[in-house]
Design a protein around this motif. Sequence first.
Motif, PDB file in Angstrom:
ATOM      1  N   GLN A 186      39.505  36.716  41.328  1.00 50.86           N
ATOM      2  CA  GLN A 186      40.275  35.576  40.845  1.00 50.86           C
ATOM      3  C   GLN A 186      41.446  35.303  41.781  1.00 50.86           C
TER       4      GLN A 186
ATOM      5  N   SER B 241      34.413  36.009  31.032  1.00 54.43           N
ATOM      6  CA  SER B 241      35.776  35.724  31.471  1.00 54.43           C
ATOM      7  C   SER B 241      35.675  34.971  32.780  1.00 54.43           C
ATOM      8  N   LYS B 242      36.779  34.418  33.244  1.00 53.94           N
ATOM      9  CA  LYS B 242      36.772  33.733  34.543  1.00 53.94           C
ATOM     10  C   LYS B 242      36.421  34.705  35.654  1.00 53.94           C
TER      11      LYS B 242
ATOM     12  N   ARG C 218      34.535  37.400  35.386  1.00 58.01           N
ATOM     13  CA  ARG C 218      33.107  37.693  35.346  1.00 58.01           C
ATOM     14  C   ARG C 218      32.307  36.539  35.917  1.00 58.01           C
TER      15      ARG C 218
ATOM     16  N   TYR D  57      37.343  41.924  38.995  1.00 61.59           N
ATOM     17  CA  TYR D  57      37.487  40.567  38.483  1.00 61.59           C
ATOM     18  C   TYR D  57      38.839  39.980  38.866  1.00 61.59           C
TER      19      TYR D  57
END
Length: 275
Positions: free
Chosen positions: A7, A84-85, A87, A3
């Motif tokens: 990002q 989450s961002k 995910r 993750y």
Amino acid sequence: MLYSFLQTVRTDQGVNHIGNMFYNDFKLNELGDFGEFITERPDLLTVISDGIKYESHIQTNTRMNIEISGPITKFSQVHLDPFSKGRQNAEDIAFAMAYKAFKMVLGKNWRPISLHVPGFSIDPITHIVSTKDTNIVFGASYYHWFFETAQLSHKNLSMTEAKELSYHGLSNLSGHIQLLLNSLTEGYIPTRRDFSGFLNLSESTIVRTLNTEGTTYLRLLQKHLFLKTLDLMHDEKLQISEISLKLGYANTPNFIRAFKKWTNTTPERYRNQIL
């Protein structure tokens, strides 16, 4: 770790929606050995089943599944981690990969009956989905879509003729049928004629092929129903009549007769022995 990496890539590349970038910039056969393996599968059912079987090669936190309800089948991708961002990036990439696999097999003009996406914005999938002629439903918990069950037997349009011919020599029809049986929604017992439609094969071909594999459709079906029955029997909250309905029997007496053939005892006596 994954993750955070995704990002970072998104930030460094200045990309708002990484799924769109992935869909545009990568081909399935460029994703290592697993990507090449998937692109060489002969039909949609095999692409999906092998994808489910080896899903840990894609993302270990993802669960893919198909659920067959007669002529309509649901394909889903569920991420198990809290939202989450990071995910969300992984979800978008997994969706792009799966959607691209469907189009690889069915052709670039393929559209699902309906596409259900998380959130309420079209932006994450604008480069992936034709929004003008696709029925999109927003606010879903995870990506999933519905399509015609008959398309499971559709030959992979990206394969060469030689590869298609080599597939027909394989003896794996029983494995395909077992996968489909395990993917059925509750309360539905399919006939051999149903599978003829699912697989785009004549009933005589199904009989003949299964015979070469040392089995029959009835044997596969009875094994499936028996194993599913044993699993349901361990749920003390379920009445015998409820188990019968979940399996797809028209009435409870028919189920009891079938159970006696399998075990030489009644469902009640069997349950008393195991609980």
